[in-house]
Write a protein that holds these residues in place. Structure first.
Motif, PDB file in Angstrom:
ATOM      1  N   CYS A 291       0.851  -1.184   0.000  1.00 61.40           N
ATOM      2  CA  CYS A 291       0.000   0.000   0.000  1.00 61.40           C
ATOM      3  C   CYS A 291       0.889   1.237   0.000  1.00 61.40           C
ATOM      4  O   CYS A 291       1.681   1.446   0.925  1.00 61.40           O
ATOM      5  N   GLY A 295      -2.456   5.287  -0.768  1.00 66.60           N
ATOM      6  CA  GLY A 295      -3.486   4.257  -0.693  1.00 66.60           C
ATOM      7  C   GLY A 295      -3.666   3.466  -1.973  1.00 66.60           C
ATOM      8  O   GLY A 295      -4.702   2.825  -2.165  1.00 66.60           O
ATOM      9  N   ALA A 297      -2.614   0.363  -4.566  1.00 69.10           N
ATOM     10  CA  ALA A 297      -2.035  -0.982  -4.510  1.00 69.10           C
ATOM     11  C   ALA A 297      -0.885  -1.101  -5.503  1.00 69.10           C
ATOM     12  O   ALA A 297      -1.028  -0.766  -6.675  1.00 69.10           O
ATOM     13  N   GLU A 382       5.953   3.074   1.527  1.00 66.47           N
ATOM     14  CA  GLU A 382       4.802   2.173   1.631  1.00 66.47           C
ATOM     15  C   GLU A 382       4.406   1.944   3.085  1.00 66.47           C
ATOM     16  O   GLU A 382       5.246   2.004   3.987  1.00 66.47           O
ATOM     17  N   MET A 402      -7.245  -3.687  -2.084  1.00 63.71           N
ATOM     18  CA  MET A 402      -6.642  -2.647  -1.244  1.00 63.71           C
ATOM     19  C   MET A 402      -7.705  -1.735  -0.647  1.00 63.71           C
ATOM     20  O   MET A 402      -7.615  -1.342   0.533  1.00 63.71           O
TER      21      MET A 402
END
Length: 486
Positions: A291, A295, A297, A382, A402
């Motif tokens: 992530c 936000g 993926a 991340e 995600m």
């Protein structure tokens, strides 16, 4: 001028402590020029020392080293060549270097030219090229001392790793197992998803249970012998496959498992700065996602799906459907005909004897091993890792998985830790989509040093939802009580 030249030659041969003593002798007003020259030299030395301390250790490669002349050259990360002398090598015995050897060093200056100082191994330990000749007792003592000195960086509260694995079905038929933060000596911590398949019995999966018990121990043992992360991971997987296949053949077991392992290591990067490395070793069709700070993926591996190897599987005698599902008939030794058909989950997995009876079979236990990330543990990196089984990803896209994780993480209604709530939410969301098989699994690992950036992201997402819902309600006209048919 001659006096100044003599002084320069004299100063170069003295240490800093000697120079400090000499300040008493040259402080006389009778030598103002010499005093100014000396003070400028002291200021220059202090500036160089400060620059060394700020820059820190660097990583380089030995370009060449002449053992008879006791000097050589090191290439740094910017491909700059630095001189290195034997006197700057930190070693217990005869001080020397080997060509293409990785070393760490401090950048210094000698006679106006850059050179390497305090030359050591990349991990900061003394260089010992004569280690092969040391006795077994000394080698054992040295390794024991290294073990005792090693401290797990991820045990520090602000750098902890928190994880949870959710797996369905929640019954005795579940074939999955997981490892959540087991310590691997000299390296760090591992998080593992063992996604079982083709179990012999009706209760659990013996291969998954075996991997859960052995993977950390084997990796620790192999790393002690090889001292190389990638090589240790490859050897550990090979050892797991060999041991399990011997056990499975002896007990007539068909159990197998897809193994996805995330290894977190605290190490030095190419510039000699401390960092956290994420290594991923994968046999199977599970998907690993990171992530980002926004936000989003980010996929960091590609699954070993049967669809990609369809031609090889058909050539080996597998029955492959249009969707890529592969099955094979299997019979134990001593039987006249195949007794069962087994579905192949991926072209790489640990165990699974039904898929490895033929020499033509493309199914192996060889893992893909990559160092996928290096973090300096600062904002903008991340936030967490998520590993999902192929059944989850068959009905959810990367972004959908995600989003489900972030929605559950930001909601406090469940009263669960964020990483646990997100793993459960991803599995439940996939289950609601009606996948072909209900063997669903999701493992989530949070990086605790990114807790504050994660909370800021969740707050932004919550504000965005509120504003969008407010805009929707504003678009609906209010009821003024007027009835045109009244």
């Amino acid at each position: 001028q001659a006096l100044l030249g003599e002084w320069e030659n004299f100063r170069a041969s003295w240490t800093q402590s000697s120079l400090e003593i000499l300040t008493l002798d040259i402080s006389s007003p009778m030598n103002p020029a010499l005093k100014r020259q000396f003070e400028a030299a002291l200021a220059s030395d202090a500036a160089v020392a400060q620059q060394k301390e700020a820059r820190g250790r660097e990583i380089g490669t030995v370009h060449m080293y002449d053992k008879t002349k006791h000097f050589g050259f090191i290439i740094d990360a910017d491909n700059e060549k630095l001189f290195v002398h034997q006197s700057q090598i930190v070693a217990p015995g005869f001080r020397r270097l080997e060509e293409n050897q990785k070393v760490s060093f401090l950048r210094g200056e000698n006679r106006g030219k850059p050179w390497a100082e305090d030359v050591r191994n990349p991990d900061g330990s003394p260089i010992n090229l004569d280690g092969d000749s040391e006795s077994g007792a000394l080698a054992k003592k040295r390794k024991l001392a290294q073990k005792e000195q090693w401290r797990n960086f991820f045990e520090i509260p602000q750098y902890q790793l928190r994880g949870y694995c959710e797996s369905l079905p929640p019954t005795m038929f579940n074939e999955d197992a997981s490892v959540l933060g087991e310590t691997v000596q000299q390296l760090g911590k591992i998080f593992v998803l063992c996604h079982g398949c083709c179990a012999t019995g009706t209760k659990g999966n013996e291969c998954s249970a075996f991997l859960k018990e052995k993977v950390g121990k084997h990796l620790t043992k192999v790393y002690e012998e090889r001292n190389d992360t990638a090589a240790a991971l490859a050897s550990a997987f090979e050892l797991l496959e060999t041991e399990w296949m011997e056990r499975a053949k002896m007990k007539s077991l068909t159990d197998g498992a897809e193994l996805t392992l995330g290894l977190f290591v605290h190490a030095l990067n190419s510039s000699g700065q401390p960092c956290v490395q994420l290594w991923l070793a994968n046999t199977g069709s599970s998907v690993a996602l990171l992530c980002t700070s926004d936000g989003v993926a980010s996929r960091i591996n590609e699954p070993h799906s049967t669809k990609k190897e369809r031609a090889k599987l058909e050539q080996a005698g597998y029955k492959v459907s249009e969707s890529g599902t592969a099955e094979v008939l299997f019979a134990e030794e001593g039987t006249h005909k195949p007794s069962a058909s087994y579905r192949l989950p991926a072209t790489r997995l640990i165990g699974g004897r039904p898929f490895k009876t033929s020499k033509k079979s493309p199914v192996t236990a060889k893992p893909d091993i990559r160092k996928v990330k290096e973090w300096r543990c600062v904002a903008g990196e991340e936030l967490f890792l998520m590993i999902c089984s192929s059944e989850v990803m068959s009905v959810l896209s990367d972004s959908e998985a995600m989003n489900a994780a972030l929605d559950a993480w930001g909601s406090s209604a469940s009263g669960l830790d964020g990483w646990e709530a997100s793993a459960k939410a991803v599995v439940r969301t996939a289950q609601a989509q009606g996948p072909e098989r209900d063997t669903l699994a999701c493992l989530v690992v949070q990086f605790w040093w990114q807790e504050k950036p994660l909370q800021r992201l969740l707050a932004r997402l919550a504000d965005r939802k509120k504003s969008s819902s407010a805009g929707t309600s504003a678009a609906v006209p209010a009821d003024d009580g007027f009835d045109m048919f009244g």
